[in-house]
Design an enzyme around this catalytic site. Structure first.
Site, PDB file in Angstrom:
ATOM      1  NE  ARG A  13      -0.579   2.154  -5.400  1.00 15.56           N
ATOM      2  CZ  ARG A  13      -1.807   2.059  -5.905  1.00 15.56           C
ATOM      3  NH1 ARG A  13      -2.106   2.678  -7.016  1.00 15.56           N
ATOM      4  NH2 ARG A  13      -2.731   1.361  -5.270  1.00 15.56           N
ATOM      5  CE1 TYR A  68      -9.973   1.172  -6.934  1.00 14.83           C
ATOM      6  CE2 TYR A  68      -8.217   1.325  -8.560  1.00 14.83           C
ATOM      7  CZ  TYR A  68      -9.006   0.575  -7.723  1.00 14.83           C
ATOM      8  OH  TYR A  68      -8.827  -0.786  -7.671  1.00 14.83           O
ATOM      9  CD  GLU A 114       1.942  -9.017   1.722  1.00 14.56           C
ATOM     10  OE1 GLU A 114       1.937 -10.242   1.821  1.00 14.56           O
ATOM     11  OE2 GLU A 114       0.913  -8.302   1.860  1.00 14.56           O
ATOM     12  CB  CYS A 166     -19.322   3.101 -26.531  1.00 14.68           C
ATOM     13  SG  CYS A 166     -18.779   2.921 -28.209  1.00 14.68           S
ATOM     14  CD  GLU A 167     -18.873   4.626 -19.210  1.00 14.13           C
ATOM     15  OE1 GLU A 167     -19.725   3.735 -19.345  1.00 14.13           O
ATOM     16  OE2 GLU A 167     -18.986   5.574 -18.413  1.00 14.13           O
ATOM     17  N   GLY A 175       0.785  -1.227   0.000  1.00 13.87           N
ATOM     18  CA  GLY A 175       0.000   0.000   0.000  1.00 13.87           C
ATOM     19  C   GLY A 175       0.814   1.273   0.000  1.00 13.87           C
ATOM     20  NE  ARG A 183      -4.660   2.843  -9.805  1.00 15.43           N
ATOM     21  CZ  ARG A 183      -4.344   4.070  -9.475  1.00 15.43           C
ATOM     22  NH1 ARG A 183      -3.883   4.913 -10.377  1.00 15.43           N
ATOM     23  NH2 ARG A 183      -4.493   4.485  -8.241  1.00 15.43           N
TER      24      ARG A 183
HETATM   25  C1  LIG Z   1      -2.902  -5.221  -2.923  1.00 14.24           C
HETATM   26  C2  LIG Z   1      -2.094  -5.808  -1.858  1.00 14.24           C
HETATM   27  C3  LIG Z   1      -0.739  -5.485  -1.757  1.00 14.24           C
HETATM   28  C4  LIG Z   1      -0.051  -4.507  -2.662  1.00 14.24           C
HETATM   29  O1  LIG Z   1      -0.574  -3.233  -2.585  1.00 14.24           O
HETATM   30  P1  LIG Z   1       0.193  -2.007  -3.286  1.00 14.24           P
HETATM   31  O2  LIG Z   1      -0.711  -0.859  -3.071  1.00 14.24           O
HETATM   32  O3  LIG Z   1       0.347  -2.360  -4.730  1.00 14.24           O
HETATM   33  O4  LIG Z   1       1.505  -1.892  -2.609  1.00 14.24           O
HETATM   34  C5  LIG Z   1      -0.016  -6.094  -0.762  1.00 14.24           C
HETATM   35  N1  LIG Z   1      -0.577  -6.987   0.089  1.00 14.24           N
HETATM   36  C6  LIG Z   1      -1.880  -7.318   0.004  1.00 14.24           C
HETATM   37  C7  LIG Z   1      -2.432  -8.307   0.955  1.00 14.24           C
HETATM   38  C8  LIG Z   1      -2.676  -6.742  -0.960  1.00 14.24           C
HETATM   39  O5  LIG Z   1      -3.967  -7.067  -1.033  1.00 14.24           O
END
Ligand SMILES: *Cc1c(COP(=O)(O)O)cnc(C)c1O
Length: 463
Positions: free
Chosen positions: A323, A364, A320, A391-392, A278, A360
Site C-alpha cells: 500500500r 473494511y 514488504e 444492486c447492493e 502494513g 474497501r
Molecule cells: C499484505 C501483506 C503485505 C503488504 O501489506 P501492505 O499493507 O500493503 O503494506 C506484506 N507482507 C505480507 C506478508 C502481507 O500479507
C-alpha cells in the site's frame, strides 16, 4: 484528528447527520498533496491534470471509470524506500496491492524485490522479467504445484506458514535436487492498525506459526533438520495501515527472543528478519503517514537495540510495503450519473463504477476523499455520499465527504489513493466490467491493464 458530528462552516442542510467526517475544507477546489499523487495539479481552466494531462482528455480517450497511475510517483516511492533502507536491507513490494507486468518492470528497474502469494502473481512476475532470486513466495496454503513452480524457477525465498508446508517444500526441493531458501512466518501476538496495536499472548488467525506455546521454535527445529531447506530467517507481519511503529517494537522484541532461543538451542544465528508490510498512507487529510526514511530508521533502531540486548549480531532486515508504495500513486476517475439529495441527511452522488472497482469501503469501512476534477466550483460544500451502480445498498465508494453543491450529471469526480487493493480486489459483480489501469507519465498516457469487455465475460461463460 478533528472529527465532528456537527462541523462548522457552510452547509447544505440545517442539520447535519451523525457521521464520520471532518468539517468541510475551506476550499473545495484545493487538492491536498497528501492524498493526491505527486504530479496531480489543477490547470488554468480549473481542470485537474496528472502527468500534465487533463482528466477531461483522459476520460475522452480511456473512458470512465478508470484508474490513472502516476508512474513518476510510483518510481519515486520505490526509490525512496530503496534508499531509506539502503544496501544492508531489502525492500519487497507486496504484489497483492497491485500487480501488472509494467509494474514488475518498474520495480525491477528501481531496484526493488517482489512478494507474490499465488501462482498467478508468480507467473506475472517471471513473465515480466523479475529475476527469480528477487521474488519471495508467501501464502498459508500454497499448492504443491505452486511450490514446484517456485522452487523450479529459483525464487529467492519461500515463506513457510505451517508444519505441513515445511515438509512439502523440503520434499519438492529435494526431488528437484535443490536446496530452497526459506523463512518461517511466525505470529507474535501483535495486531497493529492505524494508531493502535494490541499485544496478546495468542493470536487467533490463519497465518503463521505461533511463538507462544513453542510452535515457531518447533518449526525452526524441523526446518533445520531437512536437507532440502536452507533456513535464512524469521518473518512477521503485524497489520495494515499502520502509522505508529510501536507495534513493530513489540514484534521485533518477540522475534529476537526466538532468534536467541534458536542460537542457544542450535548454535545457529539466523541471518535475516522480515518485519512485513502494513505501513499506512493518507486516504484523507486527517491521515499523517511517516516518510520511508523515518520508518527505516525506527525499524533499524528497534532491531539493533533488541539484538544488542540479546547478544546477537544484527540480522539483515527486510520489509514488504505494498500500500505505501502504490496506494498514493493512483486515483479512480468516475463520471457522475445521478444526484439525489435526501433532506436533512446527505446527497447521494452515483458514479459509473462502485464496489466492483473499490470494495474497501464496503469490506473494511475504509475512508476516502473525493474531488470534483473536471472543473472548479464556488458552490457551497454539500455533504455527499459517493455510491456505485451495483444492486447492493452497501455499494459505497466514499461514505462521507464534501462536494460542491452544484455537482451534476456529467461532471467528473475522482477518488484519490486507490492504487492499492482496488484494481487487485476488483470483481465482476453484476457483470460490471473491470476498469483499465492507465499509466501516466510526462504528458503521455498508456493502458497497462485494459478495460474488460463483454466478450471477456462471455469467454469464460462456455454456455
Ligand atoms: C499484505 C501483506 C503485505 C503488504 O501489506 P501492505 O499493507 O500493503 O503494506 C506484506 N507482507 C505480507 C506478508 C502481507 O500479507
Amino acid at each position: 484528528m478533528s472529527r465532528s458530528a456537527h462541523p462548522a462552516g457552510p452547509r447544505h442542510a440545517d442539520v447535519l447527520p451523525e457521521g464520520h467526517y471532518s468539517a468541510p475544507p475551506a476550499d473545495l477546489n484545493r487538492l491536498d498533496e497528501k492524498v493526491w499523487s505527486r504530479t496531480v495539479a489543477r490547470d488554468a481552466d480549473g481542470v485537474v491534470t496528472v502527468g500534465g494531462i487533463p482528466v477531461t482528455t483522459l476520460a475522452e480517450e480511456f473512458g470512465t471509470p478508470a484508474y490513472f497511475l502516476d508512474e513518476a510517483d510510483f518510481r519515486a516511492r520505490c526509490r525512496a524506500w530503496a534508499e531509506a533502507f539502503g544496501e544492508d536491507a531489502d525492500v519487497f513490494y507486496a504484489g497483492k496491492a497491485f500487480l501488472s507486468r509494467a509494474v514488475v518492470r518498474w520495480l525491477k528497474e528501481e531496484g526493488l524485490n517482489l512478494d507474490v502469494c499465488s501462482g498467478g502473481e508468480l507467473t506475472t512476475a517471471l513473465q515480466a522479467g523479475m529475476p527469480a532470486e528477487r521474488i519471495a513466495f508467501h501464502g498459508n496454503n500454497k499448492s504443491t504445484h505452486e511450490i514446484e513452480r517456485a522452487v523450479e524457477a529459483g525464487v529467492g525465498r519461500i515463506v513457510l506458514d505451517s508444519f505441513q508446508e515445511i515438509v512439502r517444500v523440503a520434499h519438492v526441493a529435494q526431488s528437484l535436487g535443490k536446496r530452497q531458501k526459506v523463512q518461517i512466518r511466525v505470529t507474535v501476538g501483535v495486531e497493529a492498525h492505524t494508531h493502535e496495536f494490541i499485544a496478546t499472548a495468542h493470536e487467533d488467525q490463519k497465518f503463521g506459526l505461533a511463538l507462544a506455546g513453542g510452535q515457531a521454535a518447533e518449526a525452526v527445529r524441523r526446518a533445520l533438520r531437512l536437507d532440502g531447506l536452507e533456513l535464512i530467517g524469521i518473518h512477521s507481519h503485524i497489520g495494515s495501515q499502520i502509522f505508529d511503529t510501536s507495534g513493530f517494537e513489540v514484534a521485533a522484541h518477540r522475534v529476537v527472543g526466538l532468534l536467541k532461543q534458536v542460537r542457544d538451542e542450535h548454535g545457529v544465528e539466523l541471518p535475516e528478519i522480515d518485519l512485513g508490510g502494513g505501513l499506512g498512507i493518507a486516504y484523507t487529510s486527517d491521515d499523517d503517514p511517516r516518510e520511508p526514511h523515518e520508518i527505516a530508521k525506527a525499524l533499524r533502531d528497534i532491531v539493533t537495540r533488541e539484538c544488542e540486548a540479546a547478544g546477537l549480531r544484527t540480522p539483515r532486515i527486510s520489509v514488504e510495503p505494498g500500500r505505501a508504495i502504490v496506494g498514493p500513486t493512483a486515483f479512480t476517475l468516475y463520471e457522475v450519473g445521478t444526484v439525489k439529495p435526501l433532506a436533512g441527511l446527505r446527497t447521494y452522488v452515483s458514479v459509473d463504477g462502485g464496489m466492483s472497482d473499490n470494495i474497501r469501503t464496503a469490506l473494511y469501512d475504509a475512508e476516502y476523499s473525493v474531488a470534483l476534477v473536471s472543473r472548479t466550483s464556488d458552490a457551497e460544500p454539500m455533504l455527499s455520499r459517493v455510491v456505485g451502480k451495483h444492486c447492493e445498498s452497501g455499494d459505497i465508494v466514499v461514505k462521507d465527504a464534501f462536494l460542491p453543491s452544484d455537482v451534476a450529471p456529467g461532471d467528473l469526480i475522482a477518488v484519490p489513493a486507490t492504487g492499492a487493493y482496488c484494481r487487485s480486489m476488483a470483481s465482476n459483480y453484476n457483470h460490471v466490467l473491470r476498469p483499465p489501469v492507465v499509466a501516466v507519465r510526462d504528458g503521455e498516457a498508456r493502458v497497462i491493464v485494459r478495460r474488460e469487455t463483454e466478450e471477456d465475460l462471455l469467454r469464460l461463460d462456455v454456455g
